[in-house]
Design an enzyme around this catalytic site. Structure first.
Site, PDB file in Angstrom:
ATOM      1  N   SER A 134       0.852  -1.197   0.000  1.00 36.87           N
ATOM      2  CA  SER A 134       0.000   0.000   0.000  1.00 36.87           C
ATOM      3  C   SER A 134       0.881   1.239   0.000  1.00 36.87           C
ATOM      4  O   SER A 134       2.077   1.157   0.349  1.00 36.87           O
ATOM      5  CB  SER A 134      -0.870  -0.007   1.255  1.00 36.87           C
ATOM      6  OG  SER A 134      -1.521   1.232   1.437  1.00 36.87           O
ATOM      7  N   TYR A 147      -3.701  -0.874  10.026  1.00 33.42           N
ATOM      8  CA  TYR A 147      -3.493  -1.058   8.584  1.00 33.42           C
ATOM      9  C   TYR A 147      -2.094  -0.558   8.195  1.00 33.42           C
ATOM     10  O   TYR A 147      -1.356  -1.242   7.468  1.00 33.42           O
ATOM     11  CB  TYR A 147      -4.580  -0.296   7.809  1.00 33.42           C
ATOM     12  CG  TYR A 147      -4.593  -0.508   6.322  1.00 33.42           C
ATOM     13  CD1 TYR A 147      -5.292  -1.572   5.754  1.00 33.42           C
ATOM     14  CD2 TYR A 147      -3.918   0.354   5.464  1.00 33.42           C
ATOM     15  CE1 TYR A 147      -5.328  -1.763   4.379  1.00 33.42           C
ATOM     16  CE2 TYR A 147      -3.944   0.176   4.098  1.00 33.42           C
ATOM     17  CZ  TYR A 147      -4.656  -0.886   3.552  1.00 33.42           C
ATOM     18  OH  TYR A 147      -4.685  -1.068   2.187  1.00 33.42           O
TER      19      TYR A 147
HETATM   20  P1  NAP Z   1     -11.838  -5.186  -1.225  1.00 32.65           P
HETATM   21  O1  NAP Z   1     -12.692  -5.026  -2.437  1.00 32.65           O
HETATM   22  O2  NAP Z   1     -12.397  -4.902   0.119  1.00 32.65           O
HETATM   23  O3  NAP Z   1     -11.159  -6.625  -1.268  1.00 32.65           O
HETATM   24  C1  NAP Z   1     -10.531  -7.207  -0.156  1.00 32.65           C
HETATM   25  C2  NAP Z   1     -10.519  -8.693  -0.368  1.00 32.65           C
HETATM   26  O4  NAP Z   1      -9.936  -9.343   0.768  1.00 32.65           O
HETATM   27  C3  NAP Z   1     -11.937  -9.244  -0.499  1.00 32.65           C
HETATM   28  O5  NAP Z   1     -11.941 -10.302  -1.404  1.00 32.65           O
HETATM   29  C4  NAP Z   1     -12.193  -9.724   0.911  1.00 32.65           C
HETATM   30  O6  NAP Z   1     -13.232 -10.691   1.005  1.00 32.65           O
HETATM   31  C5  NAP Z   1     -10.843 -10.336   1.191  1.00 32.65           C
HETATM   32  N1  NAP Z   1     -10.729 -10.664   2.605  1.00 32.65           N
HETATM   33  C6  NAP Z   1     -10.945  -9.878   3.672  1.00 32.65           C
HETATM   34  N2  NAP Z   1     -10.809 -10.590   4.808  1.00 32.65           N
HETATM   35  C7  NAP Z   1     -10.500 -11.862   4.436  1.00 32.65           C
HETATM   36  C8  NAP Z   1     -10.263 -13.052   5.146  1.00 32.65           C
HETATM   37  N3  NAP Z   1     -10.356 -13.128   6.478  1.00 32.65           N
HETATM   38  N4  NAP Z   1      -9.973 -14.179   4.443  1.00 32.65           N
HETATM   39  C9  NAP Z   1      -9.912 -14.152   3.106  1.00 32.65           C
HETATM   40  N5  NAP Z   1     -10.163 -13.050   2.371  1.00 32.65           N
HETATM   41  C10 NAP Z   1     -10.449 -11.915   3.040  1.00 32.65           C
HETATM   42  O7  NAP Z   1     -10.608  -4.194  -1.335  1.00 32.65           O
HETATM   43  P2  NAP Z   1      -9.422  -4.100  -2.400  1.00 32.65           P
HETATM   44  O8  NAP Z   1      -9.154  -2.653  -2.567  1.00 32.65           O
HETATM   45  O9  NAP Z   1      -9.664  -4.929  -3.597  1.00 32.65           O
HETATM   46  O10 NAP Z   1      -8.238  -4.690  -1.521  1.00 32.65           O
HETATM   47  C11 NAP Z   1      -7.368  -5.715  -1.976  1.00 32.65           C
HETATM   48  C12 NAP Z   1      -5.972  -5.471  -1.390  1.00 32.65           C
HETATM   49  O11 NAP Z   1      -5.461  -4.230  -1.902  1.00 32.65           O
HETATM   50  C13 NAP Z   1      -5.967  -5.336   0.139  1.00 32.65           C
HETATM   51  O12 NAP Z   1      -4.820  -5.965   0.654  1.00 32.65           O
HETATM   52  C14 NAP Z   1      -5.859  -3.831   0.345  1.00 32.65           C
HETATM   53  O13 NAP Z   1      -5.294  -3.491   1.561  1.00 32.65           O
HETATM   54  C15 NAP Z   1      -4.983  -3.451  -0.832  1.00 32.65           C
HETATM   55  N6  NAP Z   1      -4.994  -2.060  -1.211  1.00 32.65           N
HETATM   56  C16 NAP Z   1      -6.104  -1.460  -1.723  1.00 32.65           C
HETATM   57  C17 NAP Z   1      -6.049  -0.120  -2.081  1.00 32.65           C
HETATM   58  C18 NAP Z   1      -7.213   0.597  -2.667  1.00 32.65           C
HETATM   59  O14 NAP Z   1      -7.113   1.824  -2.909  1.00 32.65           O
HETATM   60  N7  NAP Z   1      -8.322  -0.026  -2.948  1.00 32.65           N
HETATM   61  C19 NAP Z   1      -4.869   0.607  -1.913  1.00 32.65           C
HETATM   62  C20 NAP Z   1      -3.766  -0.031  -1.374  1.00 32.65           C
HETATM   63  C21 NAP Z   1      -3.817  -1.363  -1.042  1.00 32.65           C
HETATM   64  P3  NAP Z   1     -14.749 -10.190   1.290  1.00 32.65           P
HETATM   65  O15 NAP Z   1     -15.279  -9.660   0.004  1.00 32.65           O
HETATM   66  O16 NAP Z   1     -15.412 -11.418   1.790  1.00 32.65           O
HETATM   67  O17 NAP Z   1     -14.668  -9.103   2.340  1.00 32.65           O
END
Ligand code: NAP
Length: 242
Positions: A134, A147
């Site tokens: 991130s 986080y």
């Molecule tokens: P998201 O749509 O909320 O996706 C998060 C994913 O992680 C979902 O599939 C969620 O499943 C899964 N997850 C959460 N808890 C879990 C668990 N206990 N076991 C297995 N899976 C689990 O958000 P995203 O933005 O795509 O995030 C994906 C990654 O990118 C994360 O690591 C996040 O920190 C990182 N990231 C995102 C951004 C951004 O701007 N969006 C920026 C930097 C980093 P559910 O759908 O069941 O909750």
């Protein structure tokens, strides 16, 4: 040979049911990989978009949940994408919000990687890990103490595993996404003041799309990236350079 092809490789993507994980699964499928979509709930929507793939249930609230996954079939690429976020002022931050985020975002990243690395070393096979870090692997953020701590930890874990495994033919790298339009950032986009403050600071002038990260993950997993070890690649529309 196309150096950007993943043909003949099998990838496992955690949190593949939505957002960035879904985009990575689809992009890796397009690049020729067979993709195993891991989610704490069904990834059927993602699997329906793949030419070859399947789903497994993996709830990483138990950071050891993946201990046996990699002994079942040969997997070449692991994407540690699953992550959660909890927002609260530091003075009010609860132990539960600390522990839940650290377990999924950091402890599970290490122990899933450990299980994967053990299987690769046993097979005497090369492979590749792509961690999703991130901007908060480099910056402090605000109201997201666990986080930020976890994502700084992901950067460190990426480097130590690269140091130990590079000579074994295992590439360990991370992507640091900027502000990407997914569930994770919905609260920010719904707040007009935060939304415009963020957009004004992004040199590219737009929120990132999940596919921006998907294509980068394909690159890091491909033969074109074979000499990249321990890198944390910013995919942020220029945010960190500003
Ligand atoms: P998201 O749509 O909320 O996706 C998060 C994913 O992680 C979902 O599939 C969620 O499943 C899964 N997850 C959460 N808890 C879990 C668990 N206990 N076991 C297995 N899976 C689990 O958000 P995203 O933005 O795509 O995030 C994906 C990654 O990118 C994360 O690591 C996040 O920190 C990182 N990231 C995102 C951004 C951004 O701007 N969006 C920026 C930097 C980093 P559910 O759908 O069941 O909750």
């Amino acid at each position: 040979m196309n150096p950007f092809s993943l043909a003949g490789r099998t990838a496992l993507v955690t949190g593949a049911n939505t957002g960035i994980g879904q985009a990575i699964a689809v992009a890796m499928d397009r690049a020729g990989a067979k993709v195993i979509c891991a989610g704490r709930r069904s990834c059927v929507e993602t699997v329906s978009q793949l030419s070859e793939g399947r789903e497994i249930i993996l709830d990483l609230a138990d950071p050891m949940a993946a201990r046996d996954v990699f002994s079942e079939e040969p997997i070449d690429i692991l994407v540690n994408n699953a992550g959660i976020i909890r927002r609260s002022d530091a003075v009010d931050f609860s132990e539960a919000d600390w522990d839940e985020v650290m377990d999924v975002n950091l402890k599970a990243v290490f122990f899933t990687s450990q299980a994967f690395g053990r299987a690769l070393l046993k097979r005497e096979a090369g492979g590749c890990i792509v961690n999703i870090a991130s901007l908060l692997s480099f910056q402090g953020g605000i109201r997201v103490a666990s986080y930020t701590a976890a994502k700084h930890g992901v950067a460190g874990v990426t480097r130590i595993l690269a140091n130990e495994w590079a000579a074994k033919g295992i590439n360990v790298n991370a992507i640091a996404p900027g502000y990407i339009a997914t569930n994770n950032t919905e609260a920010l986009r719904d707040d007009p003041d935060r939304n415009s403050a963020i957009l004004e600071r992004i040199p590219a002038g737009r929120w990132g799309e999940a596919n921006d990260i998907g294509e980068t993950a394909v690159f890091l997993a491909s033969p074109a990236a074979k000499y990249i070890h321990g890198a944390i690649l910013n995919v942020d529309g220029g945010w960190l350079g500003r």
